[in-house]
Design an enzyme around this catalytic site. Structure first.
Site, PDB file in Angstrom:
ATOM      1  N   HIS A 143       3.887   7.388   7.910  1.00  0.00           N
ATOM      2  CA  HIS A 143       3.335   7.428   6.595  1.00  0.00           C
ATOM      3  C   HIS A 143       1.871   7.937   6.672  1.00  0.00           C
ATOM      4  O   HIS A 143       1.584   8.085   5.445  1.00  0.00           O
ATOM      5  CB  HIS A 143       2.989   5.873   6.141  1.00  0.00           C
ATOM      6  CG  HIS A 143       1.800   5.365   7.030  1.00  0.00           C
ATOM      7  ND1 HIS A 143       1.496   5.236   8.409  1.00  0.00           N
ATOM      8  CD2 HIS A 143       0.989   4.546   6.509  1.00  0.00           C
ATOM      9  CE1 HIS A 143       0.375   4.806   8.535  1.00  0.00           C
ATOM     10  NE2 HIS A 143       0.079   4.347   7.723  1.00  0.00           N
ATOM     11  N   GLU A 187      -6.936  12.214  -4.607  1.00  0.00           N
ATOM     12  CA  GLU A 187      -7.146  13.746  -4.246  1.00  0.00           C
ATOM     13  C   GLU A 187      -6.537  14.694  -5.081  1.00  0.00           C
ATOM     14  O   GLU A 187      -5.374  14.344  -5.522  1.00  0.00           O
ATOM     15  CB  GLU A 187      -6.620  13.702  -2.828  1.00  0.00           C
ATOM     16  CG  GLU A 187      -7.403  13.491  -1.718  1.00  0.00           C
ATOM     17  CD  GLU A 187      -6.905  13.882  -0.425  1.00  0.00           C
ATOM     18  OE1 GLU A 187      -7.778  13.647   0.859  1.00  0.00           O
ATOM     19  OE2 GLU A 187      -5.954  14.443  -0.071  1.00  0.00           O
ATOM     20  N   CYS A 209       0.929  -1.249  -0.032  1.00  0.00           N
ATOM     21  CA  CYS A 209      -0.063   0.095   0.019  1.00  0.00           C
ATOM     22  C   CYS A 209       0.972   1.183  -0.014  1.00  0.00           C
ATOM     23  O   CYS A 209       2.087   1.194   0.711  1.00  0.00           O
ATOM     24  CB  CYS A 209      -0.905   0.059   1.436  1.00  0.00           C
ATOM     25  SG  CYS A 209      -2.009   1.329   1.553  1.00  0.00           S
TER      26      CYS A 209
END
Lengths: 476, 124
Positions: A399, A206, A98
């Protein structure tokens, strides 16, 4: 967390142990308020990791640390294969590789004037997001294996991206040592129709605006200026990574027993690095890293298509792509000796210091870009790895913000539709197939990302380069 | 999430309904199609882990949601039937994809009154 158990080393460094069976201490990096707000289980879990065979140096907890399954999220631990070191699927997490990537667009905030809503709708229509969403790509067996070996390089070869993108991806877009043949048919089946899909939960795409630049020299070299419009994508290895993690956990539980490894927590199931189980997991996990890199590359391509249609003048270049759920073999100097270690980073980002040979040449003197994901209503950050952070955290940084409350708690506190309206009034256009999913991801359900990043900088893990605020958010 | 019931099978069935509830309201799922599944494990807790991960696999690959479950267990072997329908994002409003069952909080036990409880945390 009960701070009295910890030895404070400096403003942002706290040490615990080693006690009893712990081979190494736990080192936590965060200012006092963040440490105090961390769940006690974070320390318990990090201490459990410190008893595993072959762990070296220390178990590190980043400022966004919170409890996870076995390993804490925001945890970093390295294991030496020459000292019976282990690899643990729980130390990587279910969503293997991820990560986040950020792209410049060549657009300025003014260019979005009156067009945010249309851009949000166009992205939402074009990027498959959420449960049951299906991408346009369906891989047959041969293509699946090629993707698992080739990662983002495969995606670019297939036409989903530009060759220049690859230089700005960890491992240059392709993780060596991938073994598609170590991946089960079930894991591949789960991925067959998920390429180029965003996923759900905390995954997002985004459109953001750079609203603060802290280090002009570095920001400019990363292509970032105040008022610039950028795009950040947070996604991972989708169903394939989840299935590999699930299967490896059960397999490693048996392996640990067979090798006589005492597990303080079943979720820490592991196998010696040199064992067949360990090698099979590593080969499969590296292939899952390639899957995540390919997936983010395809998502980038889809995003470029939307921008080309909405803003023909846009020029989208990749700043960088980082993964934050991995186990990678890296050389590190520990106790004055250089060793090849297997570094688990779970919810933690690699953050090489300036000069490291694995940083792309155009960024090498600056430090590795570190991309910190925010929430729909707060901010994301670009940092750069700091000199000396190998000694402090095995070249690692935080992160993201890290959850502060459960999804259930969040849905009790917020309603998705009201939250979407509230964010829109603040200029953030959120699009999601699920109002409940938005409520579960409410910005207030996360820690203060600003405090997390401040701690990371003060601790000398990474330095702040730029901050971005969202203007469009596509949630899965 | 957890499931309880008078039998081990009932607890497994209820836990799977709780798994669906992580994604959407189970009563919104029409019981239109049936999917047969099988799994096995040497002990109840691992069998529960395998059962939930089998359901998650079927949800993901068939792009379906299930509102009811039927389970039979015999000597560590589970045969199950999942009743549900393809995901309809508009009607189901699915919130999140389950990634996998975990060993965290994993427990299968019978209390003094004979009631079974099966539980674990699901990663989403």
């Amino acid at each position: 967390m009960d701070i009295r158990q910890l030895q404070q080393i400096d403003e942002t460094t706290w040490k615990y142990g080693p006690t009893d069976s712990m081979h190494v201490p736990v080192i936590l990096y965060a200012e006092r308020a963040l440490i105090e707000s961390m769940d006690q289980k974070v320390l318990e879990q990090a201490s459990n990791v410190a008893v595993l065979p072959g762990v070296v140096d220390a178990v590190y907890v980043m400022p966004d640390g919170h409890w996870g399954y076995g390993f804490p999220i925001g945890g970093v631990a390295a294991f030496d294969p020459d000292r019976d070191g282990v690899v643990s699927a729980g130390g990587v997490g279910f969503d293997i590789s991820c990560g986040v990537r950020t792209l410049t667009t060549g657009l300025r905030l003014d260019d979005l004037e009156g067009r945010r809503e249309r851009l949000a709708d166009a992205l939402f229509a074009h990027i498959p997001a959420g449960v049951g969403s299906r991408g346009q790509i369906r891989l047959d067996d041969e293509e699946m294996d090629a993707m698992l070996r080739g990662g983002a390089q495969w995606a670019v070869d297939m036409g989903w991206g530009e060759p220049a993108d690859l230089a700005h991806i960890e491992e240059r877009g392709r993780m060596e040592g991938a073994r598609p043949d170590y991946i089960s048919a079930r894991a591949k089946e789960r991925q067959r129709r998920e390429m180029g899909t965003l996923g759900s939960g905390n995954h997002y795409l985004e459109v953001q605006v750079v609203d603060v630049v802290y280090e002009t020299r570095i920001a400019e070299r990363f292509g970032l200026h105040e008022g610039d419009v950028v795009v950040s994508i947070h996604s991972g290895s989708r169903g394939l990574g989840h299935q590999i993690g699930t299967e490896a956990l059960a397999e490693m539980l048996l392996a640990a027993k067979a090798y006589g490894i005492q597990l303080p927590d079943r979720e820490l199931a592991c196998a010696p690095i040199a064992s067949e189980t360990g090698q099979r997991y590593l080969g499969a996990m590296r292939a899952a890293i390639n899957c995540a890199l390919a997936n983010r590359q395809i998502l980038t391509h889809l995003t470029r298509e939307v921008f080309a249609d909405q803003f023909p003048q846009a020029r989208m270049e990749l700043v960088y792509d980082v993964s934050h759920n991995t186990c990678k073999e890296e050389p590190h100097t520990v106790d004055g000796e250089q060793r090849r270690l297997y570094v688990h980073r779970k919810g933690a980002t690699r953050a090489f210091a300036p000069g490291h040979p694995d940083i792309p040449s155009e960024y090498r003197d600056l430090g590795q870009p570190v991309l910190i994901g925010g929430t729909m209503g707060t901010a994301s950050y670009v940092l750069a790895g700091c000199a000396g952070n190998e000694r402090r955290s095995l070249s690692s940084a935080c992160h993201g913000a890290g959850r502060a409350m459960s999804r259930r708690q969040a849905t009790r506190q917020w309603k998705g539709s009201a939250l979407i309206r509230e964010l829109e009034s603040e200029g953030v256009y959120v699009r999601s197939p699920s109002a409940r999913g938005v409520a579960e991801e409410a910005p207030g359900a996360y820690k203060d990302v600003h405090a997390v990043v401040e701690s990371a900088e003060r601790a000398g893990l990474a330095r702040k380069v730029a901050r971005m605020r969202p203007v469009v958010c596509i949630k899965g | 999430m957890f499931g309880t019931g008078p039998t081990l099978e009932a607890a497994f069935e209820q836990a799977a309904v709780a798994l669906t509830a992580i994604v959407c309201e189970p009563h919104r799922v029409r019981l239109r199609d049936r999917v047969a599944v099988h799994c096995a494990a040497p002990e109840n807790e691992l069998l529960f882990y395998e059962w939930l991960n089998t359901v998650i696999f079927e949800m993901a690959t068939r792009e379906m949601l299930f509102g009811r479950y039927q389970v039979q267990i015999h000597q560590g072997r589970l045969s199950g039937t999942l009743l549900g329908e393809p995901v309809d994002p508009r009607r189901h409003q699915p919130a999140v994809e389950p990634k996998g069952a975990t060993f965290t909080g994993l427990e299968v036990r019978q209390d003094a009154r004979g009631c079974w409880r099966a539980q674990c945390i699901i990663d989403v």
